[in-house]
Design an enzyme around this catalytic site. Structure first.
Site, PDB file in Angstrom:
ATOM      1  N   LYS A  26       0.858  -1.185   0.000  1.00 55.27           N
ATOM      2  CA  LYS A  26       0.000   0.000   0.000  1.00 55.27           C
ATOM      3  C   LYS A  26       0.895   1.237   0.000  1.00 55.27           C
ATOM      4  O   LYS A  26       1.467   1.593   1.025  1.00 55.27           O
ATOM      5  CB  LYS A  26      -0.921   0.048   1.217  1.00 55.27           C
ATOM      6  CG  LYS A  26      -2.037   1.102   1.048  1.00 55.27           C
ATOM      7  CD  LYS A  26      -2.591   1.614   2.340  1.00 55.27           C
ATOM      8  CE  LYS A  26      -1.821   2.782   2.887  1.00 55.27           C
ATOM      9  NZ  LYS A  26      -1.863   4.010   2.045  1.00 55.27           N
TER      10      LYS A  26
ATOM     11  N   GLU B 276      -0.931   7.437  -0.059  1.00 54.84           N
ATOM     12  CA  GLU B 276      -1.948   8.033  -0.933  1.00 54.84           C
ATOM     13  C   GLU B 276      -1.516   9.404  -1.438  1.00 54.84           C
ATOM     14  O   GLU B 276      -2.130   9.950  -2.356  1.00 54.84           O
ATOM     15  CB  GLU B 276      -3.276   8.143  -0.193  1.00 54.84           C
ATOM     16  CG  GLU B 276      -3.274   9.018   1.036  1.00 54.84           C
ATOM     17  CD  GLU B 276      -2.653   8.333   2.263  1.00 54.84           C
ATOM     18  OE1 GLU B 276      -2.391   9.049   3.250  1.00 54.84           O
ATOM     19  OE2 GLU B 276      -2.419   7.116   2.229  1.00 54.84           O
TER      20      GLU B 276
ATOM     21  N   SER C 150       4.221   7.594  11.058  1.00 59.58           N
ATOM     22  CA  SER C 150       4.075   8.303  12.321  1.00 59.58           C
ATOM     23  C   SER C 150       3.859   7.339  13.481  1.00 59.58           C
ATOM     24  O   SER C 150       3.464   6.194  13.306  1.00 59.58           O
ATOM     25  CB  SER C 150       2.885   9.266  12.244  1.00 59.58           C
ATOM     26  OG  SER C 150       1.663   8.539  12.239  1.00 59.58           O
TER      27      SER C 150
ATOM     28  N   CYS D 275      12.967  10.740   8.488  1.00 55.40           N
ATOM     29  CA  CYS D 275      12.925  10.197   9.845  1.00 55.40           C
ATOM     30  C   CYS D 275      14.310  10.204  10.485  1.00 55.40           C
ATOM     31  O   CYS D 275      14.434  10.049  11.699  1.00 55.40           O
ATOM     32  CB  CYS D 275      12.355   8.779   9.837  1.00 55.40           C
ATOM     33  SG  CYS D 275      13.356   7.581   8.930  1.00 55.40           S
TER      34      CYS D 275
ATOM     35  N   GLU E 271       8.060  15.897  16.967  1.00 60.05           N
ATOM     36  CA  GLU E 271       8.799  15.746  15.709  1.00 60.05           C
ATOM     37  C   GLU E 271       8.206  16.745  14.719  1.00 60.05           C
ATOM     38  O   GLU E 271       7.068  16.586  14.269  1.00 60.05           O
ATOM     39  CB  GLU E 271       8.676  14.320  15.171  1.00 60.05           C
ATOM     40  CG  GLU E 271       9.469  14.106  13.887  1.00 60.05           C
ATOM     41  CD  GLU E 271       9.335  12.698  13.322  1.00 60.05           C
ATOM     42  OE1 GLU E 271      10.259  12.260  12.602  1.00 60.05           O
ATOM     43  OE2 GLU E 271       8.314  12.035  13.593  1.00 60.05           O
TER      44      GLU E 271
END
Length: 538
Positions: free
Chosen positions: A212, A215, A265, A320, A420
């Site tokens: 996946k 999006e 996240s 990240c 963050e």
């Protein structure tokens, strides 16, 4: 990440070929004609080797963050379509797992060659959808390519162990076998690298895969799926399903999926880890970070400044492993002045601009959040050395641009430190000693990475031994390991037992089977013994 607005769209439409950079598609389906000809924006799913239009009437616009133009539309795939993708992966698994590992390696060898040849096309797709500069997008692809190259040696990586004559006439050996259908859920910030962390290792081990993509930028995954098919990956081994939280939950719950890989996240990552684990799946979940760099007074001045600027502002801070927090040990004045000077020299523009050093952030919502966190730092007493919030890029006035921003005199109780930020913002703290700096880092909940800049081997060794982070850099600002090691985030930055790629990645996508065999002449009339067998028996 998982709560996104969708809108109604009509018809069945696919991604434009100029975004994918693919002229002659390897896919064959009723959807292929309109998709590859550029007549439609709607992105199809990849199910069983074919492009399949979703029947869903809902879709999400993929927006160019520099221009706000609609690049494509991602369907909210139906549950039935998702089940079809899993079924396709499950159906082909028996034949793929029994395909010789040397054959699977050759597919990876061909795939890495095709990725190299199509690197510019992949980079353009990434820049168009995600916003990072073309040079940075090429780095995105290349770091993923390195994982594919490593997967080319799967015959060696997947070796088991053998012990002969563990008892009289008895041998024991272990083998690593594939799990079955695995799935990957990807973030927006590395549209090529993260999918390449996942499916090449999984399928080289003999698994099949359901991917996946984010999006927000699905184009690179679609290109990679086509290149994998061209490389010889059989139909159904790699499937792509689009969607948001409904598809994520379906992946977590589906009883035919054996393992789930996720990068994103903390909120989404802990949800996925908990839900998928509860249904008996293996999960590896890479999540948020607050990476610190400790700058000692003896650090190389120019090299350290360059490292801080590159690691703090590269990719507009949307990494990240971005070095978002700096702790200066001792006086910071000279560092601050030069940091501001170099930050001001950076060019902020659309990623397609050859002069650009950093592009826009992914969305208007992301920009608003970053600006709010900057303001919270100011309100709580941080000094704003350089403010990138008001920047305007000529020709791209609607873009999601934020210039390099530096907050000094921050403290650990400030929101800008605790959160963050995921933007081009460098938060600066001060410490009197190295011990104090290490304590600050270790008290932070995250543990992806940390770095020290020093000319002292004594300082470096102390830092290496005492710091609580999974990836440590010594005069290296972004210490992301190459694929023969593993990406070893820790603490709140990772949930699971086995990390991405390297030895841990192979272990994640395989299960151990241990075989004990006996080949010896047994004396007749020996009778039956019900005692526990041990190696002491003759």
């Amino acid at each position: 990440m998982l709560h996104l607005a969708a809108r109604r769209v009509s018809g069945t439409r696919k991604l434009r070929s100029w975004v994918l950079g693919i002229g002659n598609s390897s896919f064959s389906s009723s959807a292929e004609a309109s998709w590859s000809s550029g007549k439609s924006l709607r992105v199809p799913n990849v199910i069983g080797g074919s492009l399949v239009d979703s029947v869903s009437s809902e879709a999400i616009d993929v927006i160019n963050p520099a221009t706000q133009e609609v690049v494509s539309q991602v369907p909210l795939t139906t549950k039935e379509e998702f089940k079809s993708a899993v079924a396709a992966a499950k159906e082909v698994f028996p034949s793929w797992r029994n395909t010789p590992v040397t054959t699977r390696q050759r597919v990876m060898l061909k795939l890495q060659d095709l990725i190299r040849k199509n690197m510019d096309k992949l980079a353009l797709s990434i820049t168009t959808e995600q916003g990072k500069t073309l040079k940075d997008a090429q780095g995105d692809v290349f770091r993923g390519l390195e994982v594919v190259e490593h997967a080319c040696g799967m015959a060696t990586l997947q070796l088991g162990e053998y012990a002969t004559n563990v008892s009289n006439g008895i041998d024991t050996f272990s083998i690593r076998e594939p799990l079955g259908v695995c799935a990957g859920i990807c973030p927006f910030n590395f549209p090529a690298m993260i999918p390449l962390w996942m499916f090449p290792v999984a399928v080289a081990c003999g698994n099949t895969f359901v991917l996946k993509p984010s999006e927000k930028d699905p184009g690179a995954s679609m290109i990679l799926a086509e290149l994998a098919k061209e490389a010889g990956l059989p139909d159904g081994v790699l499937n792509i399903i689009h969607g948001t939280h409904d598809i994520v939950n379906a992946i977590c719950d589906d009883e035919d999926i054996r393992a789930v890989s996720f990068v994103g996240s903390n909120t989404a990552g802990m949800h996925i880890y908990s839900r998928a684990s509860a249904s008996g799946k293996r999960v590896q979940s890479n999540m948020g970070a607050k990476n610190h760099g400790i700058v000692m007074p003896d650090a190389n001045f120019d090299a350290t400044l360059n490292a801080l600027v590159a690691a703090g502002f590269g990719a507009a801070g949307q990494r990240c492993m971005a070095l978002s927090t700096v702790i200066f040990v001792g006086d910071s004045k000279q560092w601050e002045e030069k940091l501001v000077e170099r930050a001001k020299a950076l060019v902020v523009s659309a990623g397609t601009d050859p002069k650009a050093d950093l592009g826009p952030v992914i969305s208007k919502q992301a920009k608003e959040r970053i600006c709010r966190l900057i303001q919270s730092g100011v309100d709580e007493g941080a000094r704003l050395l350089i403010d990138g919030r008001g920047i305007k890029v000529p020709g791209y006035e609607q873009g999601n641009f934020i210039g390099p921003t530096i907050l000094a005199d921050a403290t650990t109780d400030m929101e800008c430190y605790k959160e963050e930020i995921f933007g081009p913002v460098l938060v600066c703290l001060q410490a009197e000693t190295l011990d104090e700096a290490i304590q600050i880092v270790n008290r932070n909940q995250y543990g992806n990475g940390a770095a020290i800049f020093t000319s002292s081997g004594i300082f470096a060794r102390k830092f290496q031994n005492e710091i609580e982070a999974g990836q440590v850099g010594i005069n290296v600002p972004i210490p992301v390991p190459l694929p023969f090691f593993s990406f070893t985030g820790s603490k709140a930055s990772f949930a699971g037992d086995l990390n991405f790629y390297g030895k841990a990645g192979v272990q994640f996508y395989t299960q151990i089977k241990t075989v004990t065999q006996q080949w010896k002449n047994l004396p007749s009339g020996a009778g039956v013994s019900l005692a526990m067998p041990t190696s002491q028996k003759p």
